[in-house]
Design a protein around this motif. Structure first.
Motif, PDB file in Angstrom:
ATOM      1  N   GLY A 536     -28.423 -23.337   5.408  1.00 13.75           N
ATOM      2  CA  GLY A 536     -29.034 -23.321   4.085  1.00 13.75           C
ATOM      3  C   GLY A 536     -28.032 -23.333   2.954  1.00 13.75           C
ATOM      4  N   ARG A 537     -26.768 -23.131   3.279  1.00 20.13           N
ATOM      5  CA  ARG A 537     -25.720 -23.129   2.248  1.00 20.13           C
ATOM      6  C   ARG A 537     -25.621 -24.489   1.570  1.00 20.13           C
ATOM      7  NH1 ARG A 537     -19.668 -24.341   3.819  1.00 20.13           N
ATOM      8  NH2 ARG A 537     -18.662 -24.357   1.769  1.00 20.13           N
ATOM      9  N   LEU A 538     -25.518 -24.482   0.250  1.00 20.63           N
ATOM     10  CA  LEU A 538     -25.327 -25.680  -0.553  1.00 20.63           C
ATOM     11  C   LEU A 538     -23.933 -25.673  -1.149  1.00 20.63           C
ATOM     12  CD1 LEU A 538     -28.745 -25.612  -2.365  1.00 20.63           C
ATOM     13  CD2 LEU A 538     -27.960 -27.537  -1.005  1.00 20.63           C
ATOM     14  N   TYR A 539     -23.296 -26.815  -1.084  1.00 20.23           N
ATOM     15  CA  TYR A 539     -22.011 -26.953  -1.753  1.00 20.23           C
ATOM     16  C   TYR A 539     -21.793 -28.406  -2.149  1.00 20.23           C
ATOM     17  CZ  TYR A 539     -20.172 -28.585   2.804  1.00 20.23           C
ATOM     18  OH  TYR A 539     -19.949 -29.264   3.974  1.00 20.23           O
ATOM     19  N   ALA A 540     -20.920 -28.620  -3.095  1.00 21.74           N
ATOM     20  CA  ALA A 540     -20.585 -29.960  -3.565  1.00 21.74           C
ATOM     21  C   ALA A 540     -19.089 -30.159  -3.428  1.00 21.74           C
ATOM     22  CB  ALA A 540     -21.019 -30.150  -5.008  1.00 21.74           C
ATOM     23  N   ILE A 541     -18.712 -31.312  -2.914  1.00 18.37           N
ATOM     24  CA  ILE A 541     -17.310 -31.643  -2.734  1.00 18.37           C
ATOM     25  C   ILE A 541     -17.010 -32.907  -3.526  1.00 18.37           C
ATOM     26  CG2 ILE A 541     -17.733 -32.957  -0.612  1.00 18.37           C
ATOM     27  CD1 ILE A 541     -15.052 -31.783   0.430  1.00 18.37           C
ATOM     28  N   GLN A 542     -15.870 -32.926  -4.170  1.00 20.36           N
ATOM     29  CA  GLN A 542     -15.554 -34.014  -5.084  1.00 20.36           C
ATOM     30  C   GLN A 542     -15.065 -35.241  -4.318  1.00 20.36           C
ATOM     31  OE1 GLN A 542     -12.562 -33.162  -8.123  1.00 20.36           O
ATOM     32  NE2 GLN A 542     -13.808 -34.270  -9.594  1.00 20.36           N
ATOM     33  N   ASP A 555      -7.374 -32.002  -0.634  1.00 24.12           N
ATOM     34  CA  ASP A 555      -7.466 -30.818  -1.491  1.00 24.12           C
ATOM     35  C   ASP A 555      -8.600 -30.932  -2.504  1.00 24.12           C
ATOM     36  OD1 ASP A 555      -6.373 -32.846  -2.958  1.00 24.12           O
ATOM     37  OD2 ASP A 555      -4.786 -31.645  -3.884  1.00 24.12           O
ATOM     38  N   ALA A 556      -9.661 -31.635  -2.111  1.00 25.12           N
ATOM     39  CA  ALA A 556     -10.781 -31.877  -3.025  1.00 25.12           C
ATOM     40  C   ALA A 556     -11.399 -30.565  -3.501  1.00 25.12           C
ATOM     41  CB  ALA A 556     -11.840 -32.727  -2.347  1.00 25.12           C
ATOM     42  N   THR A 557     -11.818 -30.570  -4.765  1.00 26.37           N
ATOM     43  CA  THR A 557     -12.471 -29.400  -5.349  1.00 26.37           C
ATOM     44  C   THR A 557     -13.816 -29.160  -4.680  1.00 26.37           C
ATOM     45  OG1 THR A 557     -11.398 -29.836  -7.458  1.00 26.37           O
ATOM     46  CG2 THR A 557     -13.330 -28.403  -7.493  1.00 26.37           C
ATOM     47  N   LEU A 558     -14.089 -27.917  -4.322  1.00 29.29           N
ATOM     48  CA  LEU A 558     -15.340 -27.536  -3.666  1.00 29.29           C
ATOM     49  C   LEU A 558     -16.113 -26.602  -4.597  1.00 29.29           C
ATOM     50  CD1 LEU A 558     -16.584 -28.008  -0.777  1.00 29.29           C
ATOM     51  CD2 LEU A 558     -15.787 -25.723  -0.251  1.00 29.29           C
ATOM     52  N   ALA A 559     -17.342 -26.948  -4.898  1.00 30.84           N
ATOM     53  CA  ALA A 559     -18.208 -26.090  -5.720  1.00 30.84           C
ATOM     54  C   ALA A 559     -19.225 -25.423  -4.816  1.00 30.84           C
ATOM     55  CB  ALA A 559     -18.904 -26.907  -6.797  1.00 30.84           C
ATOM     56  N   GLU A 560     -19.310 -24.104  -4.886  1.00 27.46           N
ATOM     57  CA  GLU A 560     -20.212 -23.335  -4.026  1.00 27.46           C
ATOM     58  C   GLU A 560     -21.463 -22.899  -4.780  1.00 27.46           C
ATOM     59  OE1 GLU A 560     -20.277 -22.659  -0.933  1.00 27.46           O
ATOM     60  OE2 GLU A 560     -18.253 -22.987  -0.145  1.00 27.46           O
ATOM     61  N   HIS A 614     -20.800 -36.486 -12.026  1.00 27.89           N
ATOM     62  CA  HIS A 614     -20.206 -37.627 -11.345  1.00 27.89           C
ATOM     63  C   HIS A 614     -19.281 -37.207 -10.216  1.00 27.89           C
ATOM     64  CE1 HIS A 614     -20.771 -40.604 -14.964  1.00 27.89           C
ATOM     65  NE2 HIS A 614     -21.903 -40.132 -14.470  1.00 27.89           N
ATOM     66  N   ARG A 615     -19.117 -38.126  -9.251  1.00 28.13           N
ATOM     67  CA  ARG A 615     -18.166 -38.016  -8.136  1.00 28.13           C
ATOM     68  C   ARG A 615     -18.387 -36.762  -7.291  1.00 28.13           C
ATOM     69  NH1 ARG A 615     -14.475 -41.966  -8.435  1.00 28.13           N
ATOM     70  NH2 ARG A 615     -14.057 -42.934 -10.454  1.00 28.13           N
ATOM     71  N   GLN A 616     -19.639 -36.437  -7.053  1.00 26.71           N
ATOM     72  CA  GLN A 616     -19.961 -35.269  -6.236  1.00 26.71           C
ATOM     73  C   GLN A 616     -20.716 -35.696  -4.977  1.00 26.71           C
ATOM     74  OE1 GLN A 616     -18.863 -32.178  -6.890  1.00 26.71           O
ATOM     75  NE2 GLN A 616     -17.885 -32.927  -8.770  1.00 26.71           N
ATOM     76  N   GLN A 617     -20.421 -35.035  -3.876  1.00 24.54           N
ATOM     77  CA  GLN A 617     -21.202 -35.173  -2.645  1.00 24.54           C
ATOM     78  C   GLN A 617     -21.806 -33.805  -2.356  1.00 24.54           C
ATOM     79  OE1 GLN A 617     -20.279 -35.747   2.045  1.00 24.54           O
ATOM     80  NE2 GLN A 617     -19.360 -37.303   0.704  1.00 24.54           N
ATOM     81  N   THR A 704     -22.832 -38.977  -5.900  1.00 19.17           N
ATOM     82  CA  THR A 704     -22.839 -39.507  -7.273  1.00 19.17           C
ATOM     83  C   THR A 704     -21.549 -40.257  -7.555  1.00 19.17           C
ATOM     84  OG1 THR A 704     -21.993 -37.395  -8.142  1.00 19.17           O
ATOM     85  CG2 THR A 704     -24.379 -37.691  -8.083  1.00 19.17           C
ATOM     86  N   SER A 705     -21.122 -41.025  -6.584  1.00 20.22           N
ATOM     87  CA  SER A 705     -19.927 -41.841  -6.708  1.00 20.22           C
ATOM     88  C   SER A 705     -20.225 -43.088  -7.529  1.00 20.22           C
ATOM     89  CB  SER A 705     -19.439 -42.236  -5.314  1.00 20.22           C
ATOM     90  OG  SER A 705     -20.518 -42.777  -4.569  1.00 20.22           O
ATOM     91  N   PRO A 706     -19.190 -43.779  -7.999  1.00 21.23           N
ATOM     92  CA  PRO A 706     -19.424 -45.044  -8.701  1.00 21.23           C
ATOM     93  C   PRO A 706     -19.747 -46.159  -7.717  1.00 21.23           C
ATOM     94  CG  PRO A 706     -17.074 -44.603  -8.561  1.00 21.23           C
ATOM     95  CD  PRO A 706     -17.767 -43.392  -7.997  1.00 21.23           C
TER      96      PRO A 706
END
Length: 851
Positions: A536-542, A555-560, A614-617, A704-706
């Motif tokens: 159930g954990r959600l996160y976004a990786i750049q 070393d991509a930024t990870l948003a938790e 932008h640029r988030q998975q 949300t990539s180009p």
């Protein structure tokens, strides 16, 4: 031994929804075809390939003065037409779409061109699905032309489906564009070229009959002038130059069919089986909601045509009055623009064409925002029109039911009976406290209602068996006294400082109060744990690449995620619901967990109010096994093991993903199953994109990539995005768990409607067809274009050969086997309304019923 020959096939990869919207792409394609028609008239030895029927169809409408020349070139075998209607996705669309695409294309080639076309061309597709050889050979297709994925130096090979069917495949050397023989041919142009010059020795090994077919294209929607711009001179000038520069080889022009025909009986070719996973980023080139609509359309369209077959058997009208105003694929709303009304009698055929038209593998190129809008408009028409057919047909059946009362009429489109919870939306004023639905004996059914705004109520009702390809009516009546009502086994709710706990007969579910993650998912009947600290954990990786390359830095930024609230919002006769509120990248997220009382089912819906960063998975962790080899997922007419990839497949081009990413990402259809030590976990969903790495499975909810076609266009996916996953506890063996049938019956559930019976002649319940077999599924049932004929398609779902019986009034007086073009073959054994035939493991069979 004959001298090697390099045979060129002039072409232009005719992308739809790429380098423009569909109108500008079709117009550009028609202009390119015109140039090559005129060139082939002037040069009697040259050839040309048109990738798909949709471009050939448009060309003939656009340039009627060249029709006779075009048809003559086809008759001479110098113009080759790929037999697919559109160059559709392969691992991202459902099985019936694959079939209807070639039905439309093959029929057009016969009717308009007068040829039985053996060739299908998908030069740019990033993947191949295992059953394609069986599907295509049953449609009379013998040759498949492609590039990417495997055999970078070019190869003639065979692709084998699980049932043993094979077809010949030709991979162009290097790519679907022209490749120099040697860099010295034109050093400046060779350095600028998209692909490297040929490795001649390696290439010759892939064509043992010594004729190498090389693409004569300069790229997507490129004309003759573009070829000169990219390569410094015309293709015919290179051919002439090569004849002088490389006297040890012959140089000529040819087509795929001409080259591949020599390999029909040739035995010593590589033979691949299994899936070729996509070499592009998962679910690229589309917005997230596209695939949700695509699957909803296919579900409704298959159900609608099954209802039409039933209505025609009952001699009931099914065409809505509104169909007079229906707008076809090319309809434009502007007053001066093209009108494309759907002609009476062509409704189902045109709805399939509209559906398939949107499935072209391109989107997001130049004018990408307009292309996305055009696809959405066509999809919305499909959804509206198929729903109108369903509503109309149910109303016609309902009016003719024998009891004179208001009923919930439920129709089951599947070949076996269906039982379970169905959700029906009713006007708020029609569903009042004290009402219920009752079965044939008057016993009330368990229901649970949820208010939907001020005007509607969503009523969930636990239904007993609905007969196969049939209906059942349930009376709306006053509920009995509580003592007489059916008892519900309620979910037990408890909590402590660390977690909220839900317990049913099948599940123990624990929700962490700090993270909102599902820290425990326990199968009580099999003593199998599925939870972990991250479900159930959600996160976004750049991301740093584009939609097809899927590049992520180490070393991509990870948003938790962050948790804001966990609360029980509903506990009723059928289910208990918990709402988990989170935030991710400043977005509000609402996860709804629904645990069913009397079913081994847990629904997890994630609603993201996405603002378009932008640029988030964005990923969500799901339960699974640690080993990818224990994961199987749905594909068209098959179940693919995560590691069941065709030998040698790998991304190799700059516009593809990295090999390590190909191992980690998959595109699936309908379901994914994990095998545990004592039990299995099945995930049912319309969502296609998944990732498995470091022993964790995650759904790739959105990217949300180009766009690779226009880096100014980002797939922002802004707005409310809803993703639904149903978790089911099952046998560890997905075949024994009948996962294919579970997925089909949940993702394409019965349809229900409130009707007013008027003392008609129809009984309250009726089955029109039964498909009997231990592991067989009804794929489709639809009226043929020939009056009085019904087509039926079934497939074996577990790899086990078996005998199939078709019984019921729709079985007709005659039943014969048919190919995928609906053409009659050998009669079936049996007698009217009781037919038998054998079905091999993973076999797909079409049957023609008449009389």
């Amino acid at each position: 031994m004959s001298r090697p020959t390099f045979a060129y096939l002039p072409s232009s990869h005719l992308d739809l929804f790429w380098l423009g919207n569909y109108k500008t792409c079709l117009e550009r394609g028609a202009e390119i075809i015109r140039q090559y028609v005129e060139r082939c008239i002037a040069a009697s030895d040259e050839t040309f390939l048109v990738d798909t029927v949709v471009f050939a169809e448009y060309f003939l409408a656009r340039y009627p003065d060249l029709r006779s020349a075009f048809l003559q070139l086809v008759a001479e075998g110098r113009f080759e037409i790929g037999c697919a209607y559109t160059d559709r996705w392969e691992t991202l669309i459902l099985g019936e779409s694959l079939i209807r695409n070639v039905q439309i294309g093959k029929e057009w080639c016969r009717r308009v061109l007068g040829i039985d076309n053996p060739t299908i061309t998908h030069p740019d597709l990033p993947s191949m699905t295992p059953q394609i050889a069986q599907l295509y050979t049953q449609a009379g297709l013998r040759y498949y032309v492609t590039s990417r994925k495997v055999f970078p130096h070019g190869q003639v090979w065979r692709y084998q489906s699980p049932d043993g069917s094979r077809m010949l495949v030709l991979n162009y050397p290097r790519h679907y564009v022209f490749a120099f023989m040697n860099e010295s041919d034109d050093p400046d142009a060779a350095r600028r070229a998209w692909v490297r010059p040929l490795d001649i020795e390696a290439t010759l090994q892939g064509f043992p009959l010594r004729t190498v077919l090389v693409s004569g294209s300069s790229g997507d929607l490129c004309d003759r002038a573009d070829f000169v711009h990219r390569y410094g001179r015309n293709l015919e000038e290179y051919v002439q130059m090569y004849r002088e520069k490389y006297p040890e080889y012959d140089f000529t022009y040819s087509t795929a069919a001409q080259v591949l025909s020599g390999y029909e009986e040739y035995g010593d070719l590589p033979c691949l089986s299994g899936e070729i996973p996509s070499v592009w980023g998962v679910a690229a080139d589309e917005e997230a909601t596209f695939f949700q609509r695509d699957r909803q359309i296919e579900s409704q369209l298959l159900t609608a045509e099954t209802l039409v077959a039933v209505a025609e058997h009952l001699h009931l009208p099914w065409r809505p009055a509104s169909a007079d105003q229906w707008q076809g694929t090319f309809y434009e709303a502007a007053f001066f623009a093209r009108k494309d009304p759907i002609q009476p009698g062509k409704e189902l055929a045109e709805l399939w064409r509209m559906h398939i038209f949107t499935q072209d593998h391109n989107g997001g190129g130049q004018e990408g925002a307009l292309s996305t809008f055009q696809k959405r408009v066509i999809q919305q028409r499909c959804l509206a029109y198929t729903q109108e057919i369903i509503d109309q047909t149910l109303a016609e059946i309902g009016q003719r039911l024998s009891p004179d009362e208001e009923c919930l009429l439920v129709f089951n489109p599947h070949g076996q009976e269906w039982a379970g919870a169905l959700s029906v939306t009713l006007p708020a004023e029609r569903w009042q406290a004290g009402l219920c639905f009752a079965d044939d004996d008057g016993a009330p059914l368990l229901t649970q209602a949820q208010q939907q705004g001020n005007d509607q109520v969503l009523v969930h009702v636990a239904l007993p068996a609905i007969p196969s390809v049939g209906y059942r009516a349930f009376r709306l009546c006053a509920a009995q006294t509580p003592a007489a009502a059916p008892a519900a086994a309620m979910v037990q709710i408890s909590q402590d400082a660390a977690a909220l706990h839900l317990t049913s007969a099948d599940w123990i579910v624990s929700i962490d109060r700090t993270t909102g993650n599902l820290t425990r998912l326990y199968d009580r009947r099999r003593a199998q744990e599925w939870g972990n600290e991250q479900v159930g954990r959600l996160y976004a990786i750049q991301e740093m690449g584009n939609d097809v390359t899927l590049r992520i830095a180490a070393d991509a930024t990870l948003a938790e995620q962050t948790l804001t609230q966990v609360e029980v919002v509903e506990a009723g006769a059928l289910f208990t619901t918990v709402r988990i509120q989170k935030r991710l990248l400043h977005c509000q997220v609402e996860q709804t967990l629904t645990l069913w009382n009397n079913d081994a089912r847990l629904d997890l819906q994630t609603r993201i109010y996405w603002w378009g960063a932008h640029r988030q998975q964005v990923r969500m962790v799901l339960p699974s096994t640690a080993d990818r080899a224990d994961i199987t997922y749905g594909a068209p007419f098959y179940g693919v093991g995560w590691t069941e990839s065709a030998e040698g497949t790998s991304p190799r081009n700059s516009d593809e993903i990295l090999p390590a990413d190909q191992i980690s990402y998959r595109e699936m259809q309908g379901w994914l199953h994990s095998r545990g030590e004592r039990g299995g976990m099945t995930i049912l969903t319309t969502h296609p994109a998944f990732h498995h790495e470091e022993s964790k499975l995650a759904a790739v909810l959105l990217r949300t990539s180009p766009s690779c076609g226009d880096n100014r266009l980002f797939w922002e996916n802004a707005g409310e995005q809803i993703f639904t996953f149903t978790l089911r506890l099952n046998d560890s063996d997905w075949r024994a768990a009948h996962v294919q049938q579970q997925a089909a019956q949940q993702l394409r559930p019965p349809v229900g409607s409130m009707v007013r019976a008027q003392t008609g002649a129809l009984p309250a319940t009726q089955s029109f067809l039964q498909v009997q077999g231990s592991s067989v599924a009804l794929s489709s049932l639809y009226p043929s274009s020939e009056p009085g004929v019904t087509m039926l398609r079934v497939w074996e779902t577990a790899g086990v050969a078996q005998q199939i019986a078709l019984t019921g009034v729709l079985g007709g007086q005659e039943a014969v086997a048919a190919n995928l073009l609906d053409e009659a073959g050998e009669p079936l054994a049996g007698e009217p309304a009781d037919w038998q035939f054998s079905l091999p493991g993973w076999g797909i069979r079409t049957v023609r019923l008449s009389g």
